[in-house]
Write an enzyme that holds these catalytic residues in place. Structure first.
Site, PDB file in Angstrom:
ATOM      1  N   GLY A   1      18.916 -98.368 -18.059  1.00 35.25           N
ATOM      2  CA  GLY A   1      18.695 -96.957 -17.777  1.00 35.25           C
ATOM      3  C   GLY A   1      18.005 -96.713 -16.458  1.00 35.25           C
ATOM      4  O   GLY A   1      18.130 -95.639 -15.880  1.00 35.25           O
ATOM      5  N   MET A   2      17.260 -97.713 -15.947  1.00 36.70           N
ATOM      6  CA  MET A   2      16.491 -97.504 -14.731  1.00 36.70           C
ATOM      7  C   MET A   2      17.055 -98.256 -13.540  1.00 36.70           C
ATOM      8  O   MET A   2      16.840 -97.854 -12.398  1.00 36.70           O
ATOM      9  CB  MET A   2      15.040 -97.935 -14.964  1.00 36.70           C
TER      10      MET A   2
ATOM     11  N   ASP B   1       5.973-106.535 -22.140  1.00 37.57           N
ATOM     12  CA  ASP B   1       7.315-106.418 -22.733  1.00 37.57           C
ATOM     13  C   ASP B   1       7.865-107.804 -23.048  1.00 37.57           C
ATOM     14  O   ASP B   1       8.957-108.153 -22.634  1.00 37.57           O
ATOM     15  CB  ASP B   1       8.247-105.660 -21.787  1.00 37.57           C
TER      16      ASP B   1
END
Length: 679
Positions: A36-37, A149
């Protein structure tokens, strides 16, 4: 947390970046992942003749300077780390609005691929795969860098056997002003999120340790320990349920390996290893036991098993987790659960008080009273000369008893054991000690890594000491972990920002220079971590300092297509304020005749004026047939034509115009030559 990537080998011919050379150096080749980025490509480094991985930020986010600054945090964070198990970041740059990172290219597969194809793994194989991951995290934690993450997708296994951890610091590149929501960010990694991130929205290195423990469980069993029909249910289980022992699924797993998983995934963060360095030492102990073929080691199991903490309260409900997943933009900045943490705080002291009372009762000494002295049978009356002997003996016994009782009273009986009030709040500790008959004083508070703020760290005298009723006990209360907020640095000069950090017991880290349209040259644009974030003393804060406004080259557009010139100038951020038109015999129609300014550089929003050619000026050819040659010449020359005279085939010497070339009524460029044919 990083964007969820989708493996996509090869770049389609429609990809606008395919074949493009970024920064005059990196030629984009195949697309290997998208999210998405950002997108990740393989690229050829034409300067060093090697293959690299290039992560390119999404094009529509490139104009957001704050977002771009956050995006490069991954480069700055990884650049501070040098470890064989961490993916190296080589370069960071921007090319005509395209922001990118150049990283080490690791051909191979991810740990997710290994789990899907091979899990459950043997204990020895699982620890062998995980050991370099924990080693990489330990190096990061020593540098005060959290990964944030940790998940199988971010662990790369190279074809040559190397194990690399990727995406350090990228989670922080996601800001609240982007279009990403927590639904799109947290859902992809909710299987590895630590309970404190769900409950409090904050965490430290122990959140990475928790994620490693979940991965270890998944390697050993082949499935995630917490599963549900929705990410919300999974997050709820992280808060309210322990990770089950892997031996429930694979009974052959040794108890000490179950204990290692339980220790790393303890819901009580204080029961986990303090960081990945401590976890690495635990992991090595387990590896040694496995290598020695030990099926059960009770001592090792006991050492690794987390202590049971009583008084556990529910902290968060499904609805509250759902609100967080939907409403929050930053998965690491979840809203504070004040009500629930207060409820836990209210319950914990009661449990703590009970435990302290038991401890005090156990430590108390029971003193048995001295029994009555047995009467001595009367003796026959002694002779007078022996009367002093029994009296002296009686007095000696009486004195011994008195001395003994006195010694017992003054040396022991009048003293009591000081009850423990450690880890109670100041109010609870004061009340408990006063109820026990002691006076209470409050000493100078101290910082503590282990005792929560506002709770008792130590007492003087120590708990269990023999003290007199009514003695004064000094309480030392915790200030919590010694941390300092990052001051607001944006808008300060580098010198002023350095002083502000020093005054706050922090240090200046990596200083990066960047152009800014809003921040003056030499002033701080942003800091990493951001203002208000709590850091340990001596922690480094990276700064982005303004180079002033970015100079934009105007270029020379004379003789070039005017439409293209305007499009390029506007894409660069300049404004084409005026386009004037003129006739030109030398510049084709639609091309630039002149420009202002003629070159150099301007700043964003400044104007460029273009003069565009209409081509040569056209004049309508008048009718001159039947006119005398001189009259026709005079008329045409007055219109700007050049005149040439020739005799027609029917020429008889009259000197009148029979025809012309071009014919009357045609639009002819001014200055053209007109031929008159005479009769």
């Amino acid at each position: 947390m990083t964007e969820q990537t989708t493996r996509a080998h090869g770049a389609g011919s429609t990809d606008p970046l395919h074949g493009r050379v970024l920064d005059g150096r990196y030629r984009i080749e195949g697309l290997i992942a998208r999210g998405g980025m950002a997108r990740v490509y393989t690229a050829h480094d034409e300067r060093l003749d090697r293959t690299v991985a290039v992560k390119v930020m999404r094009a529509d986010l490139g104009d957001d300077e704050q977002f771009a600054a956050r995006f490069v945090r991954e480069a700055r964070a990884a650049a501070r780390l040098s470890h064989p198990n961490i993916v190296a970041v080589f370069d960071q740059g921007e090319d005509d609005g395209t922001v990118f990172l150049a990283m080490e290219y690791i051909p191979g597969r991810t740990l997710r691929d290994v789990i899907a194809a091979e899990a459950p793994l043997s204990p020895a194989r699982a620890l062998a795969v995980l050991e370099p991951v924990v080693s990489a995290l330990a190096a990061a934690h020593r540098a005060d860098i959290m990964h944030r993450d940790v998940k199988p997708e971010n662990v790369l296994l190279a074809d040559d056997g190397r194990v690399k951890v990727a995406d350090f610091g990228l989670a922080k590149a996601i800001s609240a002003d982007t279009s990403h929501t927590a639904t799109g960010i947290l859902i992809g990694t909710v299987s590895y999120v630590a309970p404190e991130l769900v409950v409090h929205g904050t965490g430290d290195a122990r959140a990475d340790v928790y994620a490693v423990g979940v991965i270890l469980s998944e390697l050993l069993t082949g499935r995630k320990p917490h599963q549900g029909e929705s990410p919300i249910q999974v997050a709820y289980k992280h808060v309210h349920e322990d990770v089950p022992p892997p031996s429930r699924v694979v009974p052959s797993i040794p108890p000490y390996l179950d204990a290692l998983v339980a220790r790393a995934t303890a819901r009580d963060v204080t029961q986990r290893p303090a960081d990945a360095g401590v976890l690495l030492r635990h992991l090595h102990l387990v590896q040694q036991a496995l290598a020695a073929g030990v099926a059960d080691d009770p001592d090792l199991t006991a050492d690794l098993t987390p202590r049971v903490v009583s008084g556990t309260a529910e902290l968060v409900g499904l609805e509250e987790i759902r609100e967080r997943l939907v409403e929050e933009d930053d998965p690491l900045a979840l809203p504070d659960l004040g009500e629930h943490t207060q409820r836990l705080a209210a319950m914990a002291p009661a449990a703590g008080a009970t435990g302290s009372a038991v401890t005090a009762a156990t430590a108390a000494v029971t003193v048995r009273p001295v029994g009555p002295i047995e009467p001595v049978a009367p003796l026959p009356p002694p002779r007078r000369r022996r009367r002093r002997g029994p009296l002296a003996l009686f007095l000696a016994v009486l004195l011994a008893v008195a001395v003994g009782v006195g010694a017992w009273w003054f040396g022991y009986a009048r003293y009591t054991s000081l009850p423990s009030v450690l880890d109670l709040t100041q109010a609870q500790a004061t009340s408990k000690l006063q109820d026990a008959g002691f006076e209470v004083e409050i000493g100078t508070p101290v910082y503590s890594d282990d005792v929560a703020k506002g709770r008792v760290v130590s007492t003087d005298p120590d708990p269990g000491s023999r003290v007199l009723d009514g003695d004064t006990v000094t309480l030392v209360v915790s200030l919590g972990v010694e941390q300092y907020p990052v001051p607001k640095l944006a808008g300060l000069t580098l010198e002023a920002a350095t002083k502000a950090l020093t005054d706050t017991k922090l240090e200046v880290g990596l200083v990066t220079r960047a152009y800014s349209e809003t921040v003056a040259e030499g002033e701080v644009i942003s800091s990493d971590p951001a203002a208000g974030e709590q850091l340990r003393p001596g922690a480094a804060v990276d700064l982005v300092v303004s180079k002033g406004r970015r100079p934009i080259p105007v270029g020379d557009w004379v003789g070039k297509d005017a439409d293209r010139a305007q499009k390029v100038l506007e894409r660069r951020g300049l404004v084409v304020d005026r386009r004037t038109t003129v006739y030109s015999d030398t510049v084709p129609e639609g091309f630039v005749v002149s420009q202002s300014p003629t070159g150099g550089t301007l700043f964003r929003g400044e104007t460029v004026n273009l003069t565009v050619s209409l081509g040569p000026e056209l004049v309508e050819m008048p009718r001159v047939i039947g006119s005398g040659v001189e009259a026709a010449r005079e008329k045409l020359e007055a219109l700007g034509f050049k005149v040439e005279v020739q005799n027609s085939r029917a020429y008889i010497g009259l000197g009148y115009v029979l025809s012309s070339d071009p014919d009357a009524g045609q639009q002819v460029p001014k200055g053209s030559t007109v031929t008159l044919y005479l009769v």
